[in-house]
Design a protein around this motif. Structure first.
Motif, PDB file in Angstrom:
ATOM      1  N   ILE A  44       1.025  -1.469   0.288  1.00 27.83           N
ATOM      2  CA  ILE A  44       0.343   0.101  -0.059  1.00 27.83           C
ATOM      3  C   ILE A  44       0.886   1.386   0.130  1.00 27.83           C
ATOM      4  O   ILE A  44       0.620   2.228  -0.842  1.00 27.83           O
ATOM      5  N   VAL A  45       1.578   1.444   0.956  1.00 26.78           N
ATOM      6  CA  VAL A  45       2.529   2.498   1.123  1.00 26.78           C
ATOM      7  C   VAL A  45       3.575   2.860  -0.321  1.00 26.78           C
ATOM      8  O   VAL A  45       3.637   3.844  -0.934  1.00 26.78           O
ATOM      9  N   VAL A  46       4.443   1.397  -0.886  1.00 29.52           N
ATOM     10  CA  VAL A  46       5.240   1.355  -2.138  1.00 29.52           C
ATOM     11  C   VAL A  46       4.136   1.985  -3.194  1.00 29.52           C
ATOM     12  O   VAL A  46       4.803   2.691  -4.305  1.00 29.52           O
ATOM     13  N   SER A  47       3.392   1.386  -3.526  1.00 32.28           N
ATOM     14  CA  SER A  47       2.064   1.876  -4.515  1.00 32.28           C
ATOM     15  C   SER A  47       1.371   3.065  -4.823  1.00 32.28           C
ATOM     16  O   SER A  47       1.265   3.922  -5.812  1.00 32.28           O
ATOM     17  N   GLY A  48       1.223   3.610  -3.160  1.00 32.20           N
ATOM     18  CA  GLY A  48       0.919   4.871  -2.911  1.00 32.20           C
ATOM     19  C   GLY A  48       1.391   5.879  -3.029  1.00 32.20           C
ATOM     20  O   GLY A  48       0.352   6.418  -3.483  1.00 32.20           O
ATOM     21  N   PHE A  49       2.283   6.209  -2.728  1.00 31.63           N
ATOM     22  CA  PHE A  49       3.407   6.947  -2.415  1.00 31.63           C
ATOM     23  C   PHE A  49       4.768   6.737  -3.310  1.00 31.63           C
ATOM     24  O   PHE A  49       5.376   8.293  -3.325  1.00 31.63           O
ATOM     25  N   THR A  50       4.355   6.227  -4.255  1.00 39.02           N
ATOM     26  CA  THR A  50       6.078   6.235  -4.892  1.00 39.02           C
ATOM     27  C   THR A  50       5.497   6.023  -6.267  1.00 39.02           C
ATOM     28  O   THR A  50       4.610   5.210  -6.207  1.00 39.02           O
ATOM     29  N   ASP A  51       5.901   5.614  -6.602  1.00 37.94           N
ATOM     30  CA  ASP A  51       6.520   5.026  -8.985  1.00 37.94           C
ATOM     31  C   ASP A  51       6.925   3.734  -8.948  1.00 37.94           C
ATOM     32  O   ASP A  51       6.946   3.806 -10.155  1.00 37.94           O
ATOM     33  N   VAL A  52       8.328   3.490  -7.531  1.00 38.57           N
ATOM     34  CA  VAL A  52       8.534   2.166  -7.597  1.00 38.57           C
ATOM     35  C   VAL A  52       7.832   0.949  -8.298  1.00 38.57           C
ATOM     36  O   VAL A  52       8.167   0.495  -9.172  1.00 38.57           O
ATOM     37  N   LEU A  53       6.195   0.842  -7.934  1.00 41.51           N
ATOM     38  CA  LEU A  53       5.851  -0.242  -8.555  1.00 41.51           C
ATOM     39  C   LEU A  53       5.439   0.248  -9.583  1.00 41.51           C
ATOM     40  O   LEU A  53       4.399  -0.892  -9.760  1.00 41.51           O
ATOM     41  N   SER A  54       4.875   1.011  -9.829  1.00 43.67           N
ATOM     42  CA  SER A  54       4.211   1.990 -11.100  1.00 43.67           C
ATOM     43  C   SER A  54       4.294   1.058 -12.814  1.00 43.67           C
ATOM     44  O   SER A  54       3.584   1.007 -13.662  1.00 43.67           O
ATOM     45  N   GLY A  55       5.933   1.138 -13.044  1.00 42.41           N
ATOM     46  CA  GLY A  55       6.095   0.131 -14.250  1.00 42.41           C
ATOM     47  C   GLY A  55       5.550  -0.884 -14.832  1.00 42.41           C
ATOM     48  O   GLY A  55       4.677  -1.727 -13.275  1.00 42.41           O
ATOM     49  N   PRO A  56       5.633  -1.892 -16.103  1.00 39.23           N
ATOM     50  CA  PRO A  56       4.684  -2.713 -16.182  1.00 39.23           C
ATOM     51  C   PRO A  56       5.847  -4.299 -15.635  1.00 39.23           C
ATOM     52  O   PRO A  56       7.018  -4.028 -15.578  1.00 39.23           O
ATOM     53  N   LEU A  58       4.630  -7.465 -16.316  1.00 38.19           N
ATOM     54  CA  LEU A  58       4.770  -8.584 -17.408  1.00 38.19           C
ATOM     55  C   LEU A  58       3.302  -8.019 -18.264  1.00 38.19           C
ATOM     56  O   LEU A  58       2.472  -7.652 -18.031  1.00 38.19           O
ATOM     57  N   GLY A  59       3.477  -7.699 -19.599  1.00 37.94           N
ATOM     58  CA  GLY A  59       2.679  -7.186 -20.146  1.00 37.94           C
ATOM     59  C   GLY A  59       2.631  -5.723 -19.606  1.00 37.94           C
ATOM     60  O   GLY A  59       2.789  -4.712 -19.790  1.00 37.94           O
ATOM     61  N   VAL A  60       0.853  -5.708 -19.741  1.00 36.20           N
ATOM     62  CA  VAL A  60       0.563  -4.562 -19.219  1.00 36.20           C
ATOM     63  C   VAL A  60       0.062  -4.916 -17.738  1.00 36.20           C
ATOM     64  O   VAL A  60      -0.512  -3.746 -17.203  1.00 36.20           O
ATOM     65  N   VAL A  61       0.469  -5.569 -16.640  1.00 32.89           N
ATOM     66  CA  VAL A  61       0.434  -6.225 -15.276  1.00 32.89           C
ATOM     67  C   VAL A  61       1.482  -5.215 -14.702  1.00 32.89           C
ATOM     68  O   VAL A  61       2.699  -5.570 -15.056  1.00 32.89           O
ATOM     69  N   SER A  62       0.837  -4.519 -13.740  1.00 33.58           N
ATOM     70  CA  SER A  62       2.226  -3.517 -12.822  1.00 33.58           C
ATOM     71  C   SER A  62       3.006  -4.585 -11.912  1.00 33.58           C
ATOM     72  O   SER A  62       2.245  -5.343 -11.573  1.00 33.58           O
ATOM     73  N   TRP A  63       3.608  -4.086 -11.244  1.00 30.79           N
ATOM     74  CA  TRP A  63       4.309  -4.447 -10.399  1.00 30.79           C
ATOM     75  C   TRP A  63       3.191  -4.885  -8.851  1.00 30.79           C
ATOM     76  O   TRP A  63       3.674  -5.222  -8.447  1.00 30.79           O
ATOM     77  N   THR A  64       2.372  -3.440  -9.338  1.00 33.45           N
ATOM     78  CA  THR A  64       1.726  -3.816  -7.936  1.00 33.45           C
ATOM     79  C   THR A  64       0.962  -4.738  -8.009  1.00 33.45           C
ATOM     80  O   THR A  64       0.587  -5.293  -6.763  1.00 33.45           O
ATOM     81  N   PHE A  65       0.250  -4.719  -8.762  1.00 38.47           N
ATOM     82  CA  PHE A  65      -0.507  -5.860  -8.885  1.00 38.47           C
ATOM     83  C   PHE A  65      -0.118  -7.469  -9.044  1.00 38.47           C
ATOM     84  O   PHE A  65      -0.443  -8.130  -7.872  1.00 38.47           O
ATOM     85  N   VAL A  66       1.300  -7.525  -8.824  1.00 33.59           N
ATOM     86  CA  VAL A  66       1.722  -8.725  -9.502  1.00 33.59           C
ATOM     87  C   VAL A  66       1.973  -9.179  -8.561  1.00 33.59           C
ATOM     88  O   VAL A  66       1.826 -10.502  -7.249  1.00 33.59           O
ATOM     89  N   LEU A  67       2.554  -7.980  -6.988  1.00 32.54           N
ATOM     90  CA  LEU A  67       2.513  -8.224  -5.746  1.00 32.54           C
ATOM     91  C   LEU A  67       1.295  -8.658  -5.148  1.00 32.54           C
ATOM     92  O   LEU A  67       1.227  -9.354  -4.045  1.00 32.54           O
ATOM     93  N   THR A  68       0.150  -7.957  -5.248  1.00 34.78           N
ATOM     94  CA  THR A  68      -0.547  -7.776  -4.531  1.00 34.78           C
ATOM     95  C   THR A  68      -1.328  -9.259  -5.136  1.00 34.78           C
ATOM     96  O   THR A  68      -1.799  -9.919  -3.949  1.00 34.78           O
TER      97      THR A  68
END
Length: 109
Positions: A44-56, A58-68
């Motif tokens: 929540i903190v890393v995806s909500g307050f930084t751009d670290v996990l916003s990159g793709p 796997l294709g259009v799937v973000s790192w936030t989705f993968v970790l979630t």
């Protein structure tokens, strides 16, 4: 209503098996809680307050989705470990009742 402690409960609490039960559960529950909530909060903190996990990832799937999605197997793992340890805790509880000479099936109040 009587507020005095039940002597059967007091006898069970005073046994070495009960002390071992409480210590063993605490040794598992505290780290498991920290890992579980830590994983949720980190995502929540890393995806909500930084751009670290916003990159793709796997294709259009973000790192936030993968970790979630990976949180679900973590929860299953922690649950499985809890169930496995609970068998030992049940044995310790039975031993505490036996040491206190209290029938485990009787209600405390």
């Amino acid at each position: 209503m009587d507020d005095r402690p039940d002597p059967r409960a007091t006898a069970v609490i005073a046994t070495p098996a009960f002390t071992e039960l409480v210590r063993s559960r605490r040794r598992f529950v505290v780290p498991a809680t920290i890992v579980g909530f830590g994983a949720y909060l980190a995502i929540i903190v890393v995806s909500g307050f930084t751009d670290v996990l916003s990159g793709p990832a796997l294709g259009v799937v973000s790192w936030t989705f993968v970790l979630t999605v990976l949180v679900f197997p973590l929860v299953w793992l922690l649950t499985g470990l809890y169930v496995r340890r609970a068998q030992h805790w049940d044995e310790l509880a039975d031993r505490a009742f036996a040491e206190a000479s209290v029938d485990a099936g009787s209600s405390v109040r």
